[in-house]
Design a protein around this motif. Structure first.
Motif, PDB file in Angstrom:
ATOM      1  N   PHE A  88      55.963  -0.875  20.966  1.00 20.25           N
ATOM      2  CA  PHE A  88      57.252  -1.341  21.473  1.00 20.25           C
ATOM      3  C   PHE A  88      58.349  -1.258  20.418  1.00 20.25           C
ATOM      4  CE2 PHE A  88      54.694  -3.902  24.690  1.00 20.25           C
ATOM      5  CZ  PHE A  88      54.824  -2.907  25.635  1.00 20.25           C
ATOM      6  N   LEU A  91      77.757  -7.669  25.119  1.00 15.50           N
ATOM      7  CA  LEU A  91      76.456  -8.185  24.717  1.00 15.50           C
ATOM      8  C   LEU A  91      75.528  -8.313  25.914  1.00 15.50           C
ATOM      9  CD1 LEU A  91      77.632 -10.817  22.150  1.00 15.50           C
ATOM     10  CD2 LEU A  91      76.187  -8.856  21.672  1.00 15.50           C
ATOM     11  N   TYR A  92      76.079  -8.778  27.027  1.00 12.32           N
ATOM     12  CA  TYR A  92      75.273  -8.897  28.232  1.00 12.32           C
ATOM     13  C   TYR A  92      74.748  -7.525  28.624  1.00 12.32           C
ATOM     14  CZ  TYR A  92      73.931  -9.616  33.069  1.00 12.32           C
ATOM     15  OH  TYR A  92      73.229  -9.637  34.229  1.00 12.32           O
ATOM     16  N   PHE A 115      66.612  -4.260  27.891  1.00  6.07           N
ATOM     17  CA  PHE A 115      65.429  -4.879  28.489  1.00  6.07           C
ATOM     18  C   PHE A 115      64.876  -4.050  29.657  1.00  6.07           C
ATOM     19  CE2 PHE A 115      65.459  -9.644  27.225  1.00  6.07           C
ATOM     20  CZ  PHE A 115      65.772  -9.303  25.930  1.00  6.07           C
ATOM     21  N   LEU A 119      56.161  -7.386  24.157  1.00  2.36           N
ATOM     22  CA  LEU A 119      57.517  -6.847  24.230  1.00  2.36           C
ATOM     23  C   LEU A 119      58.535  -7.925  23.867  1.00  2.36           C
ATOM     24  CD1 LEU A 119      59.262  -4.414  24.892  1.00  2.36           C
ATOM     25  CD2 LEU A 119      59.175  -5.043  27.297  1.00  2.36           C
ATOM     26  N   LEU A 150      61.115  -7.804  20.804  1.00  5.82           N
ATOM     27  CA  LEU A 150      62.554  -7.833  21.048  1.00  5.82           C
ATOM     28  C   LEU A 150      63.226  -9.101  20.518  1.00  5.82           C
ATOM     29  CD1 LEU A 150      63.007  -6.113  24.500  1.00  5.82           C
ATOM     30  CD2 LEU A 150      63.765  -5.329  22.284  1.00  5.82           C
ATOM     31  N   VAL A 207      67.132  -9.731  19.799  1.00  4.08           N
ATOM     32  CA  VAL A 207      67.930 -10.850  20.306  1.00  4.08           C
ATOM     33  C   VAL A 207      68.608 -11.565  19.135  1.00  4.08           C
ATOM     34  CG1 VAL A 207      67.847 -13.048  21.538  1.00  4.08           C
ATOM     35  CG2 VAL A 207      66.450 -11.138  22.320  1.00  4.08           C
ATOM     36  N   LEU A 210      71.585  -9.559  18.183  1.00  7.50           N
ATOM     37  CA  LEU A 210      72.726  -9.806  19.072  1.00  7.50           C
ATOM     38  C   LEU A 210      73.373 -11.161  18.757  1.00  7.50           C
ATOM     39  CD1 LEU A 210      71.483  -8.577  22.582  1.00  7.50           C
ATOM     40  CD2 LEU A 210      72.937  -7.384  20.967  1.00  7.50           C
ATOM     41  N   MET A 258      72.911 -16.325  22.963  1.00  7.91           N
ATOM     42  CA  MET A 258      71.911 -15.324  23.308  1.00  7.91           C
ATOM     43  C   MET A 258      70.532 -15.943  23.466  1.00  7.91           C
ATOM     44  SD  MET A 258      72.903 -12.154  23.526  1.00  7.91           S
ATOM     45  CE  MET A 258      74.496 -12.277  24.287  1.00  7.91           C
ATOM     46  N   LEU A 289      67.849 -15.218  26.074  1.00  2.00           N
ATOM     47  CA  LEU A 289      67.072 -13.981  26.088  1.00  2.00           C
ATOM     48  C   LEU A 289      65.669 -14.185  25.516  1.00  2.00           C
ATOM     49  CD1 LEU A 289      69.712 -11.294  25.082  1.00  2.00           C
ATOM     50  CD2 LEU A 289      68.689 -11.681  27.316  1.00  2.00           C
ATOM     51  N   PHE A 295      63.820 -15.351  28.451  1.00  2.00           N
ATOM     52  CA  PHE A 295      63.765 -14.389  29.553  1.00  2.00           C
ATOM     53  C   PHE A 295      62.337 -14.017  29.904  1.00  2.00           C
ATOM     54  CE2 PHE A 295      63.143 -10.016  30.796  1.00  2.00           C
ATOM     55  CZ  PHE A 295      63.974  -9.873  31.872  1.00  2.00           C
ATOM     56  N   TRP A 296      61.551 -13.696  28.880  1.00  2.00           N
ATOM     57  CA  TRP A 296      60.190 -13.171  29.093  1.00  2.00           C
ATOM     58  C   TRP A 296      59.290 -14.181  29.771  1.00  2.00           C
ATOM     59  CZ3 TRP A 296      60.578  -8.276  28.504  1.00  2.00           C
ATOM     60  CH2 TRP A 296      61.583  -7.791  27.656  1.00  2.00           C
ATOM     61  N   PHE A 334      60.411 -14.453  33.313  1.00  2.00           N
ATOM     62  CA  PHE A 334      60.065 -13.188  33.974  1.00  2.00           C
ATOM     63  C   PHE A 334      58.582 -13.172  34.350  1.00  2.00           C
ATOM     64  CE2 PHE A 334      58.869  -8.570  33.384  1.00  2.00           C
ATOM     65  CZ  PHE A 334      59.463  -8.131  34.548  1.00  2.00           C
ATOM     66  N   LEU A 336      57.078 -12.929  38.037  1.00  2.00           N
ATOM     67  CA  LEU A 336      56.300 -11.747  38.392  1.00  2.00           C
ATOM     68  C   LEU A 336      54.907 -12.136  38.893  1.00  2.00           C
ATOM     69  CD1 LEU A 336      57.021  -8.733  38.136  1.00  2.00           C
ATOM     70  CD2 LEU A 336      55.750  -8.690  36.007  1.00  2.00           C
ATOM     71  N   PHE A 392      70.891 -15.920  31.113  1.00  2.00           N
ATOM     72  CA  PHE A 392      69.932 -14.928  30.611  1.00  2.00           C
ATOM     73  C   PHE A 392      68.483 -15.250  30.956  1.00  2.00           C
ATOM     74  CE2 PHE A 392      73.397 -14.166  27.461  1.00  2.00           C
ATOM     75  CZ  PHE A 392      73.693 -12.883  27.898  1.00  2.00           C
ATOM     76  N   PHE A 413      69.342 -13.572  35.257  1.00  2.00           N
ATOM     77  CA  PHE A 413      68.923 -12.247  34.791  1.00  2.00           C
ATOM     78  C   PHE A 413      67.463 -11.939  35.163  1.00  2.00           C
ATOM     79  CE2 PHE A 413      68.283  -9.539  30.691  1.00  2.00           C
ATOM     80  CZ  PHE A 413      68.321  -8.369  31.430  1.00  2.00           C
ATOM     81  N   VAL A 440      65.739  -9.068  37.672  1.00  2.00           N
ATOM     82  CA  VAL A 440      64.784  -8.073  37.169  1.00  2.00           C
ATOM     83  C   VAL A 440      63.448  -8.177  37.911  1.00  2.00           C
ATOM     84  CG1 VAL A 440      63.572  -7.222  35.133  1.00  2.00           C
ATOM     85  CG2 VAL A 440      65.896  -8.057  34.909  1.00  2.00           C
ATOM     86  N   LEU A 464      63.672  -6.371  40.990  1.00  2.00           N
ATOM     87  CA  LEU A 464      63.682  -4.926  40.744  1.00  2.00           C
ATOM     88  C   LEU A 464      62.271  -4.377  40.575  1.00  2.00           C
ATOM     89  CD1 LEU A 464      66.080  -2.962  40.314  1.00  2.00           C
ATOM     90  CD2 LEU A 464      65.832  -3.341  37.867  1.00  2.00           C
ATOM     91  N   PHE A 465      61.387  -5.188  39.989  1.00  2.00           N
ATOM     92  CA  PHE A 465      60.082  -4.653  39.599  1.00  2.00           C
ATOM     93  C   PHE A 465      58.905  -5.158  40.421  1.00  2.00           C
ATOM     94  CE2 PHE A 465      62.499  -3.809  35.759  1.00  2.00           C
ATOM     95  CZ  PHE A 465      62.149  -2.495  35.552  1.00  2.00           C
TER      96      PHE A 465
END
Lengths: 255, 477, 337
Positions: A156, A182-183, A190, C29, C33, C37, C40, C58, C61, C64-65, C68, C72, C169, C173, C177, C180-181
């Motif tokens: 990754f 930034l968004y 991602f 991941l 990441l 983050v 950012l 931020m 973020l 987020f995982w 998510f 999922l 976020f 967000f 996602v 989407l997946f």
């Protein structure tokens, strides 16, 4: 990047589990000492371990971050703690002995925990840690999630670089800084990565189930993780230390 | 051994039959090749035989292995019989070290340590990875990873071995190695082998029968070895004329004390097509990323349309150079095809209205509001190129555009390349596929260990490569 | 090897192999990441010209995982699992928080799991609340352990930033996602209503802002509750008694601890009690860990040298002449019977 450094030292040879227990015990107990002197001693002890383990203090990375973070933490504490013996009193700024003590206290505690963690990472092979955890009772189906997660870290890292190149090639950049940019950056980083991740999930599931992952409740291991006398000694010392601690703290209510 | 009778299969939530009345029986020890365009159902057939699609859809008819219905079995019971090696070497390895990976399945079966070590030794020798056993997975090349995957599956002692496009992510040298390994397995064992593959050249000596599939059906089963004709031969009359767009002078690049590129001299002209070949790790991608300004030369100069890349940042250079990266998934950012097409122009602040025309060129018309998520691998690939085309750069770089693409997709992309050059655009592409190079007359550049070994017309380069015994990059003509 | 004696695990696992692989890959991941983050976040800090804090914009973020994965897989516990595993990945790849990140992200995962409990799986409100709460929790947990935001206004500001970041976020967000997946067959297009999401977000922020303000009140000013059989219950703050502070010299003789005679400064317990006009004749002093000791009012009134000393916002009793067990630490309340 902080990662495992291959060497033959005492710290390298200690069983990963024993080392992890010591690290936890050490970090945990720091929260029970209310004296700033103890925190400084703890930090010095960690730095001393760097030297004798042959790793060397110079291997600590991100010095800029730690300096900025420590200074900020220090200044905030000095400025906002107004009790105690007054050392300086100038308009709204009042620096007190308590403030300085508490500032040193929280900065050193933070650094002691982080630097000891780094030392652990640099002297412990992640693979060995994961396999030791499983052989010490962590159910292997869960243990392997750690192995798989570690396995994909380099993948990754590489892919993140690719995605950022692809963004640049299509004109996305942080030249114009705004919350919206930034968004967008986050979103456009991602989502492509998750998209390729989905493929890995399917492939890996087939690959692992195809090799009977989860067929029995237990499994064998080709490499046995050994506990030597010194590991047992370290484990029992940590245990005694923690019990003593609890007794002190909750049994008698004084330190 | 395997008996498939009037077998049909459709995935959950789909009306389309992925497999449609398949009839095929395979004997023990037979070597079968399955060939067909992507989406023809060949991978689905493999997963059905291996018993992975039990709860994933609707099946009609019968599919038995050794008389046992694969759809009635636990996946664990099937996986002791059937081993499957997948396309992507990266995704199918779950541990950090080669030795652990080969032992993984055996440990799950609770085999004793001593027996596992014996098996590791036996199979690593057969596959040729005995010197890799102590290595970390991340230090391996793609070909080596694929071999590790093969050894790990072989160690389970399956009676049937299925290879699902095992080389589509690999360079010609590694591809040859993998096929050598498969040959070795056929020689040393009596395992039934099924290879799903579109690079037939290497397999011609091995197969007992070849099965051609199309749209979920078996079109033809044959045992003859006919040389298939590949892409329509074209002489695009590359005159190497026009003005020079890219000038590279004495470029060297070092990273962490390692020399990755050394003394590269190259000039590429308007309307030219340049094909870059070389093994993985030979420096192809590093060279191309220099053109985009992602890397700056350690020594020497790279000039794009007379501008030195050292004075330009990536976003400026990317107006002139469109770069299509390897992994299609990593360069799709938006939720619909149309938005995706507009992504670049919007970032660059240029007006763009040729969406219909571009989508048509790539046979994506009618997909405007479709989510890229629902496109096939080939369609995603075409969308990547279309989205770069939308920014209308003068030079377009395609990094491995044909990997994982079937013949139909490849043909579409090749046609587009020829049309673009007629309009005065310059195209640079990296390819591993010997069939493509052999059927075209593009200028070819061969890189090895960071150096240009050959640069020129096809026949000249072939002669050099033959001398250096790199002939796997071409088909024998 | 006695293979026959092996029990084949017939039970269906709670997490299937695919679930485990999904959680592992997402954690990996997310761990990788986290550096991005952080990068950012630094960009924002630089933009505002502050060394840290604005980066909290931020911080959603990082969460987020976890959200998510919950969305999922739709299984309870997935958040905690990914939280801990992602923490491990960050710890082992040299993350700037060391060991602490495992604890931090584990607790955040647990909070996310719990916040999702009352909601249906696709509920936008669930995402927004879980994302907002678990992200804001990072500020609380950090404060609890390292106290970087010592001043209340600073703490509240940072918490609100984290909360907003979490709602966007780690709430809206990931919701988008996940949609989407999701590999499940599509059931029409159920688009997230952005307006509704933002409205809910704002309500949640206000509600949480109010609660957190209330909860964190003692953070800046710690006091001792004096209640029970008294005429006047009140909260003792040392700042109101500054002029009554005295210094005593006392020696601690405990069963295991011994501290030589030294000076302690504090307010005599007598004065503190007097202010409440006690009616009863016995007091119980209660510590944070529920440890308690009893005194009679009489002995307190007679002894001026039993004092309450403040150490960094916690209160300790210096009971001169009493044995170690009476020197109680972290006093939170005093009850009169």
């Amino acid at each position: 990047m902080i990662k495992y450094i291959e060497k033959e030292t005492f710290l390298h040879r200690v069983n990963p589990i024993s080392k992890l227990v010591v690290l936890f015990t050490f970090a945990y107990s720091l929260f029970f000492f209310n004296s700033w002197l103890v925190q400084i001693l703890a930090l010095l002890l960690v730095l001393f371990l760097y030297t004798i383990s042959g790793i060397g203090v110079s291997k600590i990375e991100g010095k800029k971050f730690f300096i900025v973070f420590s200074l900020t933490l220090f200044i905030i504490n000095i400025l906002f703690i107004r009790e105690g013996q007054i050392l300086l009193n100038y308009s709204i700024v009042r620096i007190t002995m308590d403030g300085i003590e508490f500032a040193i206290f929280s900065v050193t505690r933070f650094l002691a925990i982080v630097f000891s963690s780094f030392l652990f990472v640099m002297t412990t092979e992640p693979n060995k840690l994961a396999y030791s955890l499983m052989q010490s009772g962590l159910p292997y189906r869960y243990g392997f999630t750690l192995v798989v997660a570690l396995r994909f870290v380099p993948t990754f890292q590489f892919e993140t670089g690719n995605v950022r190149n692809a963004q640049a090639a299509r004109g996305l950049s942080v030249d114009k800084m705004s919350v919206k940019t930034l968004y967008k950056m986050a979103r456009y980083t991602f989502i492509p990565l998750i998209r390729s991740t989905m493929q890995y999930i399917d492939t890996l599931t087939v690959s692992m189930e195809g090799r009977c992952f989860g067929i029995y409740e237990k499994r064998t291991y080709i490499e046995e993780v050994n506990y030597e006398k010194k590991d047992l000694a370290i484990l029992s010392m940590s245990l005694i230390y923690i019990i003593g601690f609890f007794y002190q703290r909750f049994g008698q209510n004084f330190l | 051994m395997i008996k498939i009778k009037d077998f049909s299969f459709s995935y959950l939530g789909e009306d389309k039959k992925s497999l449609d009345r398949i009839n095929l029986s395979i004997d023990k020890g037979e070597f079968i090749v399955i060939n067909g365009d992507s989406g023809c159902g060949k991978s689905t057939l493999a997963l059905c035989i291996a018993g992975f699609l039990k709860d994933k859809g609707q099946s009609v008819g019968s599919l038995t292995v050794d008389g046992i219905d694969t759809f009635s079995q636990e996946i664990f019971d099937m996986s002791k019989k059937v081993g499957i090696i997948q396309q992507d070497p990266e995704g199918q390895i779950c541990t950090l070290r080669v030795k652990n990976e080969v032992a993984f399945g055996l440990e799950n079966l609770m085999i004793s340590r001593k027996d596992i070590y014996e098996k590791i030794e036996h199979y690593s020798k057969m596959i040729g990875i005995e010197n890799l056993l102590e290595r970390d997975i991340f230090s391996l090349s793609g070909g080596e990873k694929q071999k590790v995957a093969i050894a790990s599956v072989m160690a389970m002692g399956p009676e049937i071995l299925i290879f699902d496009e095992p080389t589509s992510n690999l360079d010609p040298v590694a591809t040859k190695e993998i096929f050598k390994t498969i040959t070795e397995i056929k020689k040393q064992t009596n395992i039934t082998i099924i290879v799903i593959e579109h690079k037939l050249g290497y397999l011609e000596e091995l197969w007992d029968r070849i099965v051609f599939m199309e749209k979920g059906k078996i079109k033809e089963i044959s045992n003859t070895r006919t040389k298939k004709k590949y892409f329509s031969e074209k002489n695009n009359g590359n005159g190497f004329s026009g003005k020079s767009l890219i000038d590279i002078n004495g470029l060297s690049y070092e990273k962490d004390g390692k020399i990755i590129l050394s003394d590269i001299n190259l000039s590429i002209k308007e309307g030219e097509v340049l094909s870059i070949i070389g093994k993985n790790g030979s420096g192809k991608t590093t060279l191309l990323l220099h053109l985009l300004g992602v890397y700056k030369p350690s020594h020497g100069k790279v000039k794009i349309m007379d501008a030195d890349t050292r004075n330009k940042n990536v976003s400026e250079l990317s107006r002139k150079i469109g770069y299509v990266f390897q992994n299609p998934n990593h360069q799709i950012f938006e939720e619909t095809v149309l938005k995706e097409l507009n992504f670049g122009p919007k970032n660059f602040g240029i007006s763009f209205s040729e969406d219909e025309e571009i989508l048509k060129d790539f046979q994506l018309d009618g997909y405007e509001s479709k989510s890229p998520q629902n496109l096939s691998f080939g369609e995603k690939r075409r969308l990547n190129i279309a989205s770069i085309k939308a920014c209308d750069p003068k030079i377009i770089i395609l990094d491995e555009p044909f990997v994982g693409q079937d013949d139909k997709n490849t043909e579409i992309i090749l046609n587009w390349i020829d049309n673009e050059t007629k309009k005065g655009k310059t195209i640079i592409y990296v390819s591993h596929d010997p069939r493509i190079l052999s059927s075209r007359e593009d200028r070819i550049l061969f890189l090895d260990k960071g150096k240009i070994v050959a640069d020129g017309k096809k026949q000249e380069v072939i002669n050099v490569l033959k001398e250096l015994s790199f002939e796997e990059f071409f088909l024998d003509s | 090897m006695k293979k026959k004696s092996l029990s084949r695990s017939n039970k269906k696992y709670y997490f299937s192999t695919k679930d485990l692989v999904t959680m592992a890959i997402i954690s990996s991941l997310g761990g990788v990441l986290s550096t991005y983050v952080g990068y950012l976040g630094n960009l924002i800090n630089r933009f505002f010209g502050v060394p840290f804090g604005a980066g909290q914009f931020m911080s959603g973020l990082h969460m987020f995982w976890i959200i998510f994965a919950i969305g999922l897989l739709n299984k309870k516990g997935a958040g905690t699992f990914v939280g801990i595993l992602k923490g491990f990945v960050e710890f082992l790849s040299g993350g700037k928080l060391g060991l602490f990140v495992i604890l931090l992200s584990g607790i955040q995962g647990l909070i996310a799991d719990l916040s999702f409990l009352p909601f249906k799986k696709d509920s936008t409100t669930g995402y927004v609340i879980a994302g907002g709460l678990s992200t804001a929790a990072n500020v609380f947990i950090f404060q609890l352990f390292f106290a970087p935001y010592e001043a209340l206004p600073l703490f509240v500001t940072i918490s609100v930033i984290a909360l907003i970041s979490g709602v966007i976020f780690a709430g809206l967000f990931p919701k988008g996602v996940v949609e989407l997946f999701k590999t499940k067959p599509e059931e029409g297009d159920k688009k997230i209503n952005l307006k509704k999401g933002i409205t809910i977000g704002i309500i949640v922020i206000f509600a949480l802002g109010a609660t957190s303000y209330y909860l964190t009140m003692p953070l800046g000013r710690e006091g001792i509750d004096i209640s029970g059989n008294v005429e006047n219950s009140y909260v003792y703050y040392p700042s109101n008694f500054r002029d009554q502070e005295i210094t005593v010299n006392a020696e601690l003789i405990g069963d295991y601890t011994h501290i030589e005679a030294k000076d302690y400064s504090g307010v005599p317990l007598k004065y503190i009690l007097e202010k409440s006009n006690p009616i009863g004749d016995k007091i119980t002093i209660i510590a944070k860990d529920l440890y308690q000791v009893n005194f009679s009012i009489e002995e307190i009134y007679e002894n001026h040298e039993i004092i309450i000393k403040e150490d960094y916002g916690s209160f300790n009793l210096v009971a001169k002449g009493y044995e170690g067990g009476y020197w109680i630490r972290d006093i939170v309340s005093i009850e009169v019977d």
